[in-house]
Write a protein that holds these residues in place. Sequence first.
Motif, PDB file in Angstrom:
ATOM      1  N   ALA A 343       1.186  24.384  47.012  1.00  0.00           N
ATOM      2  CA  ALA A 343       1.544  24.893  45.687  1.00  0.00           C
ATOM      3  C   ALA A 343       0.286  25.034  44.831  1.00  0.00           C
ATOM      4  CB  ALA A 343       2.552  23.967  45.011  1.00  0.00           C
ATOM      5  N   LYS A 344      -0.586  24.036  44.894  1.00  0.00           N
ATOM      6  CA  LYS A 344      -1.848  24.088  44.154  1.00  0.00           C
ATOM      7  C   LYS A 344      -2.745  25.213  44.676  1.00  0.00           C
ATOM      8  CE  LYS A 344      -1.939  19.087  43.221  1.00  0.00           C
ATOM      9  NZ  LYS A 344      -2.001  19.101  41.746  1.00  0.00           N
ATOM     10  N   THR A 345      -2.788  25.360  45.994  1.00  0.00           N
ATOM     11  CA  THR A 345      -3.604  26.420  46.602  1.00  0.00           C
ATOM     12  C   THR A 345      -3.123  27.790  46.153  1.00  0.00           C
ATOM     13  OG1 THR A 345      -3.924  25.016  48.563  1.00  0.00           O
ATOM     14  CG2 THR A 345      -4.447  27.355  48.791  1.00  0.00           C
ATOM     15  N   LEU A 346      -1.824  28.015  46.244  1.00  0.00           N
ATOM     16  CA  LEU A 346      -1.252  29.316  45.877  1.00  0.00           C
ATOM     17  C   LEU A 346      -1.406  29.593  44.388  1.00  0.00           C
ATOM     18  CD1 LEU A 346       1.770  28.997  48.241  1.00  0.00           C
ATOM     19  CD2 LEU A 346       0.357  31.063  48.139  1.00  0.00           C
ATOM     20  N   ARG A 347      -1.311  28.572  43.572  1.00  0.00           N
ATOM     21  CA  ARG A 347      -1.520  28.761  42.129  1.00  0.00           C
ATOM     22  C   ARG A 347      -2.952  29.231  41.865  1.00  0.00           C
ATOM     23  NH1 ARG A 347       1.511  27.458  37.505  1.00  0.00           N
ATOM     24  NH2 ARG A 347       0.365  28.326  35.734  1.00  0.00           N
ATOM     25  N   ALA A 348      -3.908  28.617  42.566  1.00  0.00           N
ATOM     26  CA  ALA A 348      -5.308  29.035  42.410  1.00  0.00           C
ATOM     27  C   ALA A 348      -5.491  30.469  42.883  1.00  0.00           C
ATOM     28  CB  ALA A 348      -6.218  28.093  43.201  1.00  0.00           C
ATOM     29  N   TRP A 349      -4.869  30.836  44.009  1.00  0.00           N
ATOM     30  CA  TRP A 349      -4.962  32.216  44.492  1.00  0.00           C
ATOM     31  C   TRP A 349      -4.351  33.187  43.485  1.00  0.00           C
ATOM     32  CZ3 TRP A 349      -2.889  31.331  50.179  1.00  0.00           C
ATOM     33  CH2 TRP A 349      -3.888  30.682  50.925  1.00  0.00           C
ATOM     34  N   ILE A 377       3.402  34.244  43.927  1.00  0.00           N
ATOM     35  CA  ILE A 377       4.144  33.353  43.032  1.00  0.00           C
ATOM     36  C   ILE A 377       5.417  32.852  43.704  1.00  0.00           C
ATOM     37  CG2 ILE A 377       5.328  33.199  40.808  1.00  0.00           C
ATOM     38  CD1 ILE A 377       3.280  35.231  39.739  1.00  0.00           C
ATOM     39  N   CYS A 378       6.075  33.710  44.463  1.00  0.00           N
ATOM     40  CA  CYS A 378       7.267  33.294  45.191  1.00  0.00           C
ATOM     41  C   CYS A 378       6.932  32.158  46.156  1.00  0.00           C
ATOM     42  CB  CYS A 378       7.843  34.489  45.950  1.00  0.00           C
ATOM     43  SG  CYS A 378       9.413  34.164  46.762  1.00  0.00           S
ATOM     44  N   CYS A 379       5.832  32.287  46.877  1.00  0.00           N
ATOM     45  CA  CYS A 379       5.430  31.236  47.823  1.00  0.00           C
ATOM     46  C   CYS A 379       4.995  29.971  47.089  1.00  0.00           C
ATOM     47  CB  CYS A 379       4.316  31.748  48.728  1.00  0.00           C
ATOM     48  SG  CYS A 379       4.853  33.012  49.907  1.00  0.00           S
ATOM     49  N   GLU A 380       4.287  30.132  45.977  1.00  0.00           N
ATOM     50  CA  GLU A 380       3.893  28.965  45.184  1.00  0.00           C
ATOM     51  C   GLU A 380       5.113  28.136  44.783  1.00  0.00           C
ATOM     52  OE1 GLU A 380       2.619  27.965  40.621  1.00  0.00           O
ATOM     53  OE2 GLU A 380       2.062  29.938  41.405  1.00  0.00           O
ATOM     54  N   MET A 381       6.140  28.819  44.288  1.00  0.00           N
ATOM     55  CA  MET A 381       7.318  28.107  43.810  1.00  0.00           C
ATOM     56  C   MET A 381       8.131  27.517  44.960  1.00  0.00           C
ATOM     57  SD  MET A 381       6.653  28.210  40.758  1.00  0.00           S
ATOM     58  CE  MET A 381       8.021  27.140  40.361  1.00  0.00           C
ATOM     59  N   ALA A 382       8.033  28.115  46.147  1.00  0.00           N
ATOM     60  CA  ALA A 382       8.710  27.532  47.314  1.00  0.00           C
ATOM     61  C   ALA A 382       8.142  26.153  47.627  1.00  0.00           C
ATOM     62  CB  ALA A 382       8.568  28.456  48.514  1.00  0.00           C
ATOM     63  N   PHE A 383       6.822  25.972  47.418  1.00  0.00           N
ATOM     64  CA  PHE A 383       6.194  24.677  47.655  1.00  0.00           C
ATOM     65  C   PHE A 383       6.322  23.745  46.460  1.00  0.00           C
ATOM     66  CE2 PHE A 383       4.170  27.233  50.918  1.00  0.00           C
ATOM     67  CZ  PHE A 383       4.109  26.356  51.983  1.00  0.00           C
ATOM     68  N   ALA A 384       6.321  24.305  45.250  1.00  0.00           N
ATOM     69  CA  ALA A 384       6.384  23.477  44.044  1.00  0.00           C
ATOM     70  C   ALA A 384       7.793  23.000  43.749  1.00  0.00           C
ATOM     71  CB  ALA A 384       5.845  24.256  42.842  1.00  0.00           C
ATOM     72  N   GLU A 385       8.802  23.846  44.026  1.00  0.00           N
ATOM     73  CA  GLU A 385      10.178  23.532  43.636  1.00  0.00           C
ATOM     74  C   GLU A 385      11.175  23.644  44.788  1.00  0.00           C
ATOM     75  OE1 GLU A 385      10.894  22.593  40.595  1.00  0.00           O
ATOM     76  OE2 GLU A 385       9.131  23.177  39.432  1.00  0.00           O
ATOM     77  N   GLY A 386      10.809  24.347  45.868  1.00  0.00           N
ATOM     78  CA  GLY A 386      11.752  24.610  46.941  1.00  0.00           C
ATOM     79  C   GLY A 386      11.613  23.665  48.109  1.00  0.00           C
ATOM     80  N   ASN A 387      11.850  24.179  49.330  1.00  0.00           N
ATOM     81  CA  ASN A 387      11.906  23.317  50.520  1.00  0.00           C
ATOM     82  C   ASN A 387      10.722  23.491  51.452  1.00  0.00           C
ATOM     83  OD1 ASN A 387      12.336  25.761  51.811  1.00  0.00           O
ATOM     84  ND2 ASN A 387      14.541  25.458  52.051  1.00  0.00           N
TER      85      ASN A 387
END
Length: 432
Positions: A343-349, A377-387
């Motif tokens: 999630a942190k990686t994708l947010r930085a990207w 952003i979809c992938c970021e949220m999958a790691f931050a809030e999803g499964n």
Amino acid sequence: MFPLSHLLSRFVQAGTLTVFDAEGREHVFGGKEPGPLVAFRLHDRKLYRTLFLKADPGLGEAYMDGTLTFGGRDGGPGPNGEAAGAEGLRDFLRLFNVNRFAFVGHPLQSVLKRASKAVKKVTQYNPVGKAQQNVAHHYDLSRELYELFLDEDLQYSCALFAHEGQSLEDAQRNKKRHLAAKLALAPGQRVLDIGCGWGGLALYLAKEHDVHVTGVTLSVEQHRVACERAEKLGLSDKVEFLLKDYRELDGPFDRIVSVGMFEHVGVGHYEEFFAKVKSLLTPDGAAVVHSIGRCTPPSSTGPWLRKYIFPGGYSPSLSEVFTHTEQARLWVTDVEILRLHYAKTLRAWAERFAANRGRVAELYDERFCRMWEFYLICCEMAFAEGNALVFQMQLARDRAALPLTRDYMYAGDASAAGAGTHEDDEAVRLAA
């Protein structure tokens, strides 16, 4: 807007979603429990039906086309200050994840599950040849595109953040060190990197650990860049990059590493993958597989992501993976779960992509920019809030091939202490 309004009224139980329809009318859903405040506008009446019948891929396609925009009816902040643009998208996906269990037990859900299961193996059929077509769809894009949002070493997988506020560059170095430590390398060993990307990990292992590395990729562009980097660093005698399917290789190798490639294997090919890994290893060899996975039972890849970003891709449940390591008679000597690191990686990207959005539009177009915004952003949220999660699985043919405690994984792993830059890492970076 019926029946879309009926669907949304049932779905949004936490947070509030304000929708401005194509005629400018305001519809408010939810508010029963606290949660994100989101507003979006539909610019085409056809979306009422599209989003009801096939929210995925309909939502992503509408965002790409600009027929669904976040913010109020005028395109600015929503009625309660809700964010517009990419931040509005992030808030919506957070709202979605908060409410994702709203339809558990609904008859429609069971129908959709059966349908996705029926097409799962078909959509992940990745034989030799077809696999290269799928890889080319995503990885043969312009090198400059990836340079605009990745770290300087072009690491396109989950970084390892040793502490809050650590830079993406340092976190990616941590990841390489951690993988090297898990491989328990010795000078002169033969190492195979399956899915080597632009070559950063292979070059790092060869330079830092005095091993001979063979990297394989199915991307023409990645292969070209990796070979150029090896030559520029003077490592062509220690690192060989092949444009080849891993299934066509001959061994043996003392160590095998695969980062971000297992997601492209396909569930129908897991038995083939682990059998091949075993056949390529020396009797006392070991492997580390780093992959995206999920903390839920087996499912399927969303239609939008499968169509536009990763055709043939799938993030497995661990239960799906263990079945095939057992069939291959491989020892699973260690498993580590990385949770919020991606999630942190994708947010930085996503932040770097946003900062360079104008250049991306010059390379491609505005629709491409919105497509990649949605993807990141979809992938970021999958790691931050999803499964979604990342697992690192260590494998061996012999139970005694590796030390019996984990101490060796951290003794020489500077990432455990949150190390920063390193002059040898810098040399590899400059060849990027």
